[in-house]
Motif scaffolding. Structure first.
Motif, PDB file in Angstrom:
ATOM      1  N   LYS A   1      40.568  28.081  45.585  1.00  0.00           N
ATOM      2  CA  LYS A   1      39.321  28.491  44.923  1.00  0.00           C
ATOM      3  C   LYS A   1      39.508  29.887  44.372  1.00  0.00           C
ATOM      4  CE  LYS A   1      36.720  26.267  48.466  1.00  0.00           C
ATOM      5  NZ  LYS A   1      36.085  26.630  49.734  1.00  0.00           N
ATOM      6  N   ILE A   2      39.152  30.065  43.109  1.00  0.00           N
ATOM      7  CA  ILE A   2      39.295  31.394  42.530  1.00  0.00           C
ATOM      8  C   ILE A   2      38.009  31.743  41.780  1.00  0.00           C
ATOM      9  CG2 ILE A   2      40.558  30.439  40.522  1.00  0.00           C
ATOM     10  CD1 ILE A   2      42.128  33.120  40.475  1.00  0.00           C
ATOM     11  N   THR A   3      37.499  32.929  42.068  1.00  0.00           N
ATOM     12  CA  THR A   3      36.346  33.430  41.322  1.00  0.00           C
ATOM     13  C   THR A   3      36.646  34.869  40.942  1.00  0.00           C
ATOM     14  OG1 THR A   3      35.289  34.159  43.372  1.00  0.00           O
ATOM     15  CG2 THR A   3      34.625  32.000  42.513  1.00  0.00           C
ATOM     16  N   SER A   4      36.091  35.305  39.835  1.00  0.00           N
ATOM     17  CA  SER A   4      36.421  36.640  39.365  1.00  0.00           C
ATOM     18  C   SER A   4      35.261  37.228  38.570  1.00  0.00           C
ATOM     19  CB  SER A   4      37.683  36.570  38.495  1.00  0.00           C
ATOM     20  OG  SER A   4      38.143  37.871  38.247  1.00  0.00           O
ATOM     21  N   VAL A   5      35.066  38.518  38.721  1.00  0.00           N
ATOM     22  CA  VAL A   5      34.076  39.232  37.909  1.00  0.00           C
ATOM     23  C   VAL A   5      34.814  40.333  37.153  1.00  0.00           C
ATOM     24  CG1 VAL A   5      31.958  40.608  37.926  1.00  0.00           C
ATOM     25  CG2 VAL A   5      32.261  38.773  39.601  1.00  0.00           C
TER      26      VAL A   5
END
Lengths: 112, 141
Positions: free
Chosen positions: B119-123
């Motif tokens: 899982k990858i999330t980025s801001v």
């Protein structure tokens, strides 16, 4: 075969990690991209490269490679030597290009 | 078992240290060698990503009898287009990092192919979170 056999047959210089000369070598891998080696080299491979910095040792150690062969007279950096000695994974040197030494190593491994 | 590691952006001399320590722990726990290989490849790539791209990061590793969870959380530039970053061969690494043999656009695909869950999330402008899970009781081919 063991690392010492390759050193002798291909006339390589032992640059560091001499305590690991009895390690088994079962295959070879030639690449200067660390992620490529990380993803695709097998344990026990002799890794042919021109990269000399410490991260090659991190990869060699994590992947349990047999040895590193530096081409074209490249020499390992001091902290690379230090880790090679600690981990007892030899770094070997040749004046030959990656193409030439890979060919010789390939023939040697094929004859096993 | 829980382990926490700090990673400093740009500190290539220490890249791989956390992966190496986790490898030792998994060996002591007699985890299947093939599973250890998958964990090590995924973890090292993720560790290098933090060093190569972020300012600083934290790795939280949790190991139980079922699985190993590796959670990477960094302060950094973030990833504007994750599907693009996931493409093999795409990289935003600096020329210096590329000269070292990193930044070939193989890291994230390598992580994904070795993970059971990814899982990858980025801001953008804040940072990236990456969670890698490998199940320990699945027989390996």
């Amino acid at each position: 075969m063991i690392v010492a056999d390759i050193v002798k047959a291909l006339n390589l210089e032992v640059l560091s990690g001499a305590k690991g000369l009895q390690r088994e070598v079962t295959s070879g891998y030639t690449s200067d991209l660390l992620s490529d080696v990380m993803g695709f080299a097998d344990a026990g491979a002799a890794w042919v490269t021109l990269q000399t910095h410490k991260n090659v040792m991190a990869v060699a150690s994590l992947k349990e490679l047999g040895a590193i062969i530096l081409v074209k007279g490249f020499k390992p950096e001091p902290d690379t030597i230090e880790q090679s000695d600690e981990e007892e994974i030899p770094i070997l040197g040749t004046e030959l290009s990656a193409f030439e030494i890979t060919g010789k190593l390939y023939n040697m491994l094929q004859q096993e | 078992m829980h382990f926490e590691y700090k990673v400093q952006g740009g500190d290539f001399a220490r890249a791989g240290l956390a992966s190496s320590q986790v490898k030792k722990v998994l060996k002591q726990l007699n985890v299947d060698a093939k599973l250890i290989k998958r964990v090590v490849v995924a973890m090292y790539e993720a560790e290098v990503n933090v060093v190569a791209h972020a300012y600083q990061g934290t790795i939280n590793v949790d190991i139980d009898t079922e699985r190993i969870v590796m959670a990477f959380s960094d302060h950094g530039p973030g990833i504007p287009d994750i599907p693009l970053a996931m493409q093999r061969g795409y990289s935003t690494a600096s020329p210096v990092v590329r000269e070292m043999g990193f930044g070939a656009g193989m890291g994230l695909p390598n992580i994904q192919s070795n993970a059971d869950e990814f899982k990858i999330t980025s801001v953008v402008g804040k940072g990236t979170n990456l969670e890698i899970i490998v199940y320990l009781n699945v027989p390996q081919e």
